[in-house]
Design a protein around this motif. Structure first.
Motif, mmCIF file in Angstrom:
data_model
loop_
_atom_site.group_PDB
_atom_site.id
_atom_site.type_symbol
_atom_site.label_atom_id
_atom_site.label_comp_id
_atom_site.label_asym_id
_atom_site.label_seq_id
_atom_site.Cartn_x
_atom_site.Cartn_y
_atom_site.Cartn_z
ATOM 1 N N ARG A 44 0.839 -1.190 0.000
ATOM 2 C CA ARG A 44 0.000 0.000 0.000
ATOM 3 C C ARG A 44 0.880 1.248 0.000
ATOM 4 N NH1 ARG A 44 -4.650 -0.004 4.331
ATOM 5 N NH2 ARG A 44 -5.090 1.871 3.098
ATOM 6 N N PHE A 45 0.375 2.264 -0.685
ATOM 7 C CA PHE A 45 1.099 3.520 -0.773
ATOM 8 C C PHE A 45 0.188 4.627 -0.248
ATOM 9 C CE2 PHE A 45 1.450 7.469 -3.217
ATOM 10 C CZ PHE A 45 2.741 7.855 -2.904
ATOM 11 N N SER A 46 0.746 5.521 0.534
ATOM 12 C CA SER A 46 -0.030 6.663 1.031
ATOM 13 C C SER A 46 0.879 7.885 1.088
ATOM 14 C CB SER A 46 -0.595 6.369 2.424
ATOM 15 O OG SER A 46 0.457 6.117 3.349
ATOM 16 N N GLN A 47 0.255 9.047 1.163
ATOM 17 C CA GLN A 47 1.048 10.267 1.252
ATOM 18 C C GLN A 47 0.375 11.277 2.173
ATOM 19 O OE1 GLN A 47 1.480 12.689 -2.277
ATOM 20 N NE2 GLN A 47 -0.486 12.026 -3.118
ATOM 21 N N GLU A 48 1.198 12.144 2.715
ATOM 22 C CA GLU A 48 0.706 13.178 3.627
ATOM 23 C C GLU A 48 1.338 14.512 3.251
ATOM 24 O OE1 GLU A 48 1.729 11.962 7.565
ATOM 25 O OE2 GLU A 48 0.252 10.319 7.614
ATOM 26 N N TRP A 66 14.832 8.029 5.784
ATOM 27 C CA TRP A 66 13.944 8.423 4.704
ATOM 28 C C TRP A 66 14.727 8.576 3.397
ATOM 29 C CZ3 TRP A 66 8.596 9.558 5.085
ATOM 30 C CH2 TRP A 66 8.069 9.471 6.368
ATOM 31 N N MET A 106 10.340 9.646 1.238
ATOM 32 C CA MET A 106 9.574 8.404 1.287
ATOM 33 C C MET A 106 10.236 7.387 2.209
ATOM 34 S SD MET A 106 8.133 6.153 -1.894
ATOM 35 C CE MET A 106 6.367 6.040 -1.776
ATOM 36 N N ASP A 123 8.865 3.353 3.943
ATOM 37 C CA ASP A 123 7.858 2.343 4.283
ATOM 38 C C ASP A 123 6.502 2.610 3.618
ATOM 39 O OD1 ASP A 123 9.786 1.204 5.925
ATOM 40 O OD2 ASP A 123 9.121 2.354 7.685
ATOM 41 N N LEU A 148 5.201 5.370 2.695
ATOM 42 C CA LEU A 148 4.609 6.681 2.988
ATOM 43 C C LEU A 148 5.404 7.776 2.297
ATOM 44 C CD1 LEU A 148 2.707 8.615 4.482
ATOM 45 C CD2 LEU A 148 4.292 8.522 6.424
ATOM 46 N N GLU A 181 5.935 11.537 2.352
ATOM 47 C CA GLU A 181 5.711 12.705 3.204
ATOM 48 C C GLU A 181 6.103 13.959 2.436
ATOM 49 O OE1 GLU A 181 4.639 14.930 6.489
ATOM 50 O OE2 GLU A 181 4.501 12.749 6.401
#
Length: 250
Positions: A3-7, A28, A49, A51, A53, A55
């Protein structure tokens, strides 16, 4: 499939290098630095990036030709993005490890990514004027409110009878008049309200005089002894009211 996510989180300009060093220490991976031309200035977006995520750290509204610290001593790959941003947006990077000195791109127009169309420029100028006018109107309204508060404090006659004990009325309840007063100079507003209050006071005095005359006519028609008792009772009531008012004022 991973899964990939971003903030997206804010970052202060003076914390750019410290943040990059902390990211490197925590494992990172540096991804990129982007620049965006906004109405308020240049935004820088630093992406890291780990794990799965991504950022994105956002530095908002840098002024034209601002200087920020380079992160190339922590992530050398950033030299490409920092040279590019310098040539296209005019932002300088202090401590840039590989500095092309403004020759990373050959451009006919300096800082081409900061150029906007005449239509967009006109729209931004219009928006700025509207915002300034709104702020000025709000400031005038605030001053008018202060002037009104001072006026009410200085004119106790604005506490009007006939609409409930102790209820404070505006000198005018007409919404149209109030709208006009809100746009006036505060000193002029105070003068207008004072004139309205004076007029209201005269009207109240005239009304009271008419009531007094009517009462005198009734007393004159009474038996003298009864009229004297009524007058004595009225005087005692007035004295009690005056004493209560004096006590409240202490």
């Amino acid at each position: 499939m991973a899964r990939f996510s971003q903030e997206f989180t804010p970052l202060a300009a003076d914390a750019i290098h410290e943040d990059a060093a902390a990211r490197k220490a925590d494992g990172w991976r540096y991804v990129q630095t982007l620049a965006v031309n906004t109405e308020d200035g240049i935004d820088l977006i630093y992406s890291y990036m780990r794990d799965g995520l991504l950022e994105n750290r956002i530095v908002k509204a840098l002024p034209p030709h601002a200087t920020v610290p380079s992160v190339t001593d922590e992530f050398l790959a950033a030299f490409v993005f920092e040279n590019e941003i310098h040539d296209l947006f005019g932002i300088s990077f202090e401590g840039l490890a590989i500095d092309f000195g403004g020759n990373f791109y050959r451009v006919a127009q300096p800082e081409p990514m900061t150029i906007i169309s005449p239509e967009l420029k006109a729209a931004r100028e219009k928006a700025a004027k509207l915002a300034a006018a709104k702020a000025a109107k709000a400031e005038r309204a605030e001053k008018a409110g202060e002037a009104q508060a001072e006026f009410l404090a200085a004119h106790p006659e604005a506490k009007a009878a006939g609409t409930g004990a102790g209820k404070v009325l505006k000198p005018s309840d007409d919404e149209a008049v109030e709208a006009k007063l809100a746009g006036m100079d505060p000193e002029k507003v105070a003068r207008v309200r004072a004139a309205i209050a004076a007029k209201a006071k005269k009207a109240a005095e005239a009304e009271q005089a008419a009531k007094d005359a009517e009462l005198e006519a009734k007393l004159a028609a009474m038996d003298p002894e009864k009229a004297a008792k009524v007058r004595a009772a009225m005087e005692a009531k007035a004295a009690r009211a005056a004493a209560a008012g004096a006590k409240e004022g202490e």
